[in-house]
Enzyme design. Structure first.
Site, PDB file in Angstrom:
ATOM      1  N   CYS A   1      18.968 -11.675  -4.413  1.00 57.85           N
ATOM      2  CA  CYS A   1      19.885 -13.205  -3.969  1.00 57.85           C
ATOM      3  C   CYS A   1      18.666 -14.047  -5.658  1.00 57.85           C
ATOM      4  O   CYS A   1      17.884 -13.646  -5.867  1.00 57.85           O
ATOM      5  CB  CYS A   1      19.352 -13.711  -3.112  1.00 57.85           C
ATOM      6  SG  CYS A   1      20.378 -15.380  -2.794  1.00 57.85           S
TER       7      CYS A   1
ATOM      8  N   HIS B   1      24.022 -20.774   0.993  1.00 58.09           N
ATOM      9  CA  HIS B   1      25.061 -20.482  -0.207  1.00 58.09           C
ATOM     10  C   HIS B   1      25.240 -21.496  -0.831  1.00 58.09           C
ATOM     11  O   HIS B   1      25.950 -21.862   0.183  1.00 58.09           O
ATOM     12  CB  HIS B   1      25.383 -19.250  -0.253  1.00 58.09           C
ATOM     13  CG  HIS B   1      24.280 -18.098  -0.020  1.00 58.09           C
ATOM     14  ND1 HIS B   1      24.806 -16.318   0.611  1.00 58.09           N
ATOM     15  CD2 HIS B   1      23.278 -18.029  -0.265  1.00 58.09           C
ATOM     16  CE1 HIS B   1      23.565 -15.392  -0.212  1.00 58.09           C
ATOM     17  NE2 HIS B   1      22.907 -16.886  -0.204  1.00 58.09           N
TER      18      HIS B   1
ATOM     19  N   HIS C   1      24.174 -20.744  -5.974  1.00 62.39           N
ATOM     20  CA  HIS C   1      22.845 -19.557  -5.216  1.00 62.39           C
ATOM     21  C   HIS C   1      23.859 -18.864  -3.914  1.00 62.39           C
ATOM     22  O   HIS C   1      24.518 -19.685  -3.320  1.00 62.39           O
ATOM     23  CB  HIS C   1      21.789 -20.685  -4.040  1.00 62.39           C
ATOM     24  CG  HIS C   1      20.871 -19.836  -2.895  1.00 62.39           C
ATOM     25  ND1 HIS C   1      20.980 -20.324  -2.213  1.00 62.39           N
ATOM     26  CD2 HIS C   1      20.339 -18.871  -3.559  1.00 62.39           C
ATOM     27  CE1 HIS C   1      19.974 -19.386  -1.461  1.00 62.39           C
ATOM     28  NE2 HIS C   1      19.694 -18.701  -2.378  1.00 62.39           N
TER      29      HIS C   1
ATOM     30  N   HIS D   1      15.320 -13.633  -6.240  1.00 60.03           N
ATOM     31  CA  HIS D   1      14.052 -13.353  -5.225  1.00 60.03           C
ATOM     32  C   HIS D   1      15.092 -12.059  -4.200  1.00 60.03           C
ATOM     33  O   HIS D   1      15.683 -11.884  -4.699  1.00 60.03           O
ATOM     34  CB  HIS D   1      14.035 -14.994  -4.154  1.00 60.03           C
ATOM     35  CG  HIS D   1      14.694 -15.462  -3.856  1.00 60.03           C
ATOM     36  ND1 HIS D   1      15.939 -16.202  -4.636  1.00 60.03           N
ATOM     37  CD2 HIS D   1      15.457 -15.329  -2.386  1.00 60.03           C
ATOM     38  CE1 HIS D   1      16.460 -16.514  -4.112  1.00 60.03           C
ATOM     39  NE2 HIS D   1      16.956 -16.439  -3.013  1.00 60.03           N
ATOM     40  N   ASN D   2      14.018 -11.473  -3.456  1.00 61.06           N
ATOM     41  CA  ASN D   2      14.597 -10.547  -2.331  1.00 61.06           C
ATOM     42  C   ASN D   2      14.981  -9.326  -3.267  1.00 61.06           C
ATOM     43  O   ASN D   2      16.003  -9.179  -3.429  1.00 61.06           O
ATOM     44  CB  ASN D   2      15.870 -11.104  -1.635  1.00 61.06           C
ATOM     45  CG  ASN D   2      15.402 -12.356  -0.615  1.00 61.06           C
ATOM     46  OD1 ASN D   2      14.443 -12.996  -0.001  1.00 61.06           O
ATOM     47  ND2 ASN D   2      16.959 -12.416  -0.056  1.00 61.06           N
TER      48      ASN D   2
ATOM     49  N   PRO E   1      15.469 -24.363  -6.056  1.00 56.33           N
ATOM     50  CA  PRO E   1      16.015 -26.102  -5.698  1.00 56.33           C
ATOM     51  C   PRO E   1      15.371 -26.541  -4.780  1.00 56.33           C
ATOM     52  O   PRO E   1      13.871 -26.296  -4.313  1.00 56.33           O
ATOM     53  CB  PRO E   1      16.924 -25.352  -5.677  1.00 56.33           C
ATOM     54  CG  PRO E   1      16.577 -24.103  -5.006  1.00 56.33           C
ATOM     55  CD  PRO E   1      15.926 -23.268  -6.495  1.00 56.33           C
TER      56      PRO E   1
ATOM     57  N   SER F   1      17.150 -29.271  -2.605  1.00 57.79           N
ATOM     58  CA  SER F   1      18.021 -29.399  -0.944  1.00 57.79           C
ATOM     59  C   SER F   1      19.524 -30.018  -1.429  1.00 57.79           C
ATOM     60  O   SER F   1      19.643 -30.646  -2.801  1.00 57.79           O
ATOM     61  CB  SER F   1      17.815 -30.616   0.050  1.00 57.79           C
ATOM     62  OG  SER F   1      17.424 -31.679  -0.048  1.00 57.79           O
ATOM     63  N   MET F   2      20.263 -30.247  -0.856  1.00 58.43           N
ATOM     64  CA  MET F   2      21.988 -30.811  -1.295  1.00 58.43           C
ATOM     65  C   MET F   2      21.730 -32.535  -1.866  1.00 58.43           C
ATOM     66  O   MET F   2      22.419 -32.997  -1.839  1.00 58.43           O
ATOM     67  CB  MET F   2      22.693 -30.562  -0.995  1.00 58.43           C
ATOM     68  CG  MET F   2      22.646 -31.103   0.992  1.00 58.43           C
ATOM     69  SD  MET F   2      24.340 -31.519   1.987  1.00 58.43           S
ATOM     70  CE  MET F   2      23.627 -29.584   2.373  1.00 58.43           C
TER      71      MET F   2
ATOM     72  N   HIS G   1      11.113 -20.084  -4.037  1.00 54.64           N
ATOM     73  CA  HIS G   1      12.391 -20.033  -4.463  1.00 54.64           C
ATOM     74  C   HIS G   1      13.015 -21.121  -3.779  1.00 54.64           C
ATOM     75  O   HIS G   1      14.819 -21.322  -4.156  1.00 54.64           O
ATOM     76  CB  HIS G   1      12.641 -19.046  -3.522  1.00 54.64           C
ATOM     77  CG  HIS G   1      13.452 -18.634  -2.426  1.00 54.64           C
ATOM     78  ND1 HIS G   1      12.810 -19.228  -1.992  1.00 54.64           N
ATOM     79  CD2 HIS G   1      14.186 -18.523  -1.602  1.00 54.64           C
ATOM     80  CE1 HIS G   1      13.192 -19.386  -0.350  1.00 54.64           C
ATOM     81  NE2 HIS G   1      14.160 -18.905  -0.947  1.00 54.64           N
TER      82      HIS G   1
END
Length: 360
Positions: free
Chosen positions: A33, A109, A138, A220-221, A253, A255-256, A277
């Protein structure tokens, strides 16, 4: 990491270096991801002037969740990789991988237009100081990565029985056939996730009629073969954490309704050259649904000037930690080169099983 919260095996925001082995659940379900940022040589006020047009571009040229796919998905060299013929669990997922190419998952996402503010002259992006329009995405490896994670986690648990509280840390030796298979499959899933982002940005750049002047991508992941500061070779697992080696670029990032940050790694030994992340959750998905109303969310978005397509209460900005505090906790891990502030956000309308910036 400062955005960490509870997960299976490793916490989300956990980093673990091991010797010659790989832990499927130390990588996580959504293998590879990642964040991808495109910067356009367009002024920030373009967003305000073309809001409805840009919303339409997101709606027409992105796909989310398990039901939305493109009628004519793009081709990509990753789909011709030999792993699709040589690894049984991957072989049966090629058709779905073709159909899902260029799409994004549910839950946390997103694809969003926003304002990039470059604040450091020496930024490795060859960009003058100032504000630009940007596109940030994302998403991960879709059904392909999930199938790989589930399959090899079961194998690891059967071959490496551990106490119940540690069972998700079951590993596969890299000298074993299963370990080598997982390693190849994991790298395929990571490359597939990258191909999905490239297709997202290609489609939207074409629709916008502008080419990016700079790009940043980090993931990440995943598990990496790395040399630790003391000279030992290790397999470094970063589950909901990103590489922050000396000079490595990334996007963290918020948040929105909160900014994210373009960063350059400092290669800090004590964090195994890693950084967060994202902001990380402060409320579980259930808590967010119980404590945040639809009206609360809409008012908050309106106050912050955010246009949202899709999304849900479990992804409300109030469910996340303060990104500024998270960044303050990792001043020794990364240098901030600039920021990305969201303005027009698209997410899956049906919600999902993952948090916006901290899913498995």
């Amino acid at each position: 990491m400062p955005d960490a919260h509870q997960g299976y095996g490793l916490p989300i925001g956990g980093v673990l270096a091991v010797d010659n082995a790989v832990i499927p659940y130390g990588v996580g379900m959504d293998i590879g991801c990642r964040m991808a940022l495109s910067v356009f040589d367009l002024p920030a006020h373009y967003l305000e002037q073309r809001t409805q047009e840009l919303k339409k571009l997101l709606h027409n040229h992105t796909r989310f969740g398990n039901k939305e796919v493109f009628k004519n998905p793009a081709n990509d060299p990753v789909l011709d990789r030999p792993e699709f013929k040589e690894i049984p669990v991957v072989k049966g997922k090629r058709e779905a991988a073709i159909n899902q190419l260029g799409s994004s998952g549910s839950g946390n996402h997103f694809v969003e237009w926003g304002i990039v503010d470059i604040t450091i002259e020496d930024n490795d992006l060859d960009l003058p100081l100032g504000k630009y329009m940007g596109l940030l995405s994302h998403s991960g490896s879709r059904g392909l990565g999930a199938a790989i994670a589930q399959h090899y986690t079961k194998i690891a648990m059967s071959k490496c029985p551990l106490p119940p509280e540690a069972r998700y840390l079951a590993w596969l030796g890299l000298d074993s056939q299963e370990g080598q298979e997982y390693w190849r499959a994991m790298n395929l899933a990571g490359d597939y996730a990258s191909a999905c982002h490239h297709d997202i940005h290609r489609r939207l750049s074409l629709a916008l009629g502008a080419k990016p002047v700079a790009k940043v991508e980090n993931h990440h992941n995943f598990a990496w073969k790395e040399t630790l500061p003391d000279g030992r070779e290790a397999i470094v697992h970063r589950k909901g954490a990103t590489p922050a080696g000396q000079g490595v670029l990334g996007v963290i990032p918020g948040s929105m309704t909160a900014p994210g940050f373009i960063v350059r790694g400092r290669g800090e030994r004590d964090s195994i050259q890693s950084a967060s992340h994202g902001a990380g959750r402060r409320m579980s998905r259930t808590q967010a649904k119980q404590n945040i109303s639809e009206g609360d969310l809409r008012r908050h978005l309106r106050d912050q000037g955010i246009e949202l397509i899709g999304g849900g209460l479990d992804e409300a900005p109030m469910a996340y930690k303060d990104i500024h505090q998270v960044m303050a906790h990792q001043r020794d891990l990364v240098n901030v080169l600039g920021s990305f502030t969201p303005r027009i956000v698209r997410m899956d309308a049906g919600g999902g099983s993952k948090s916006r910036y901290g899913g498995e």
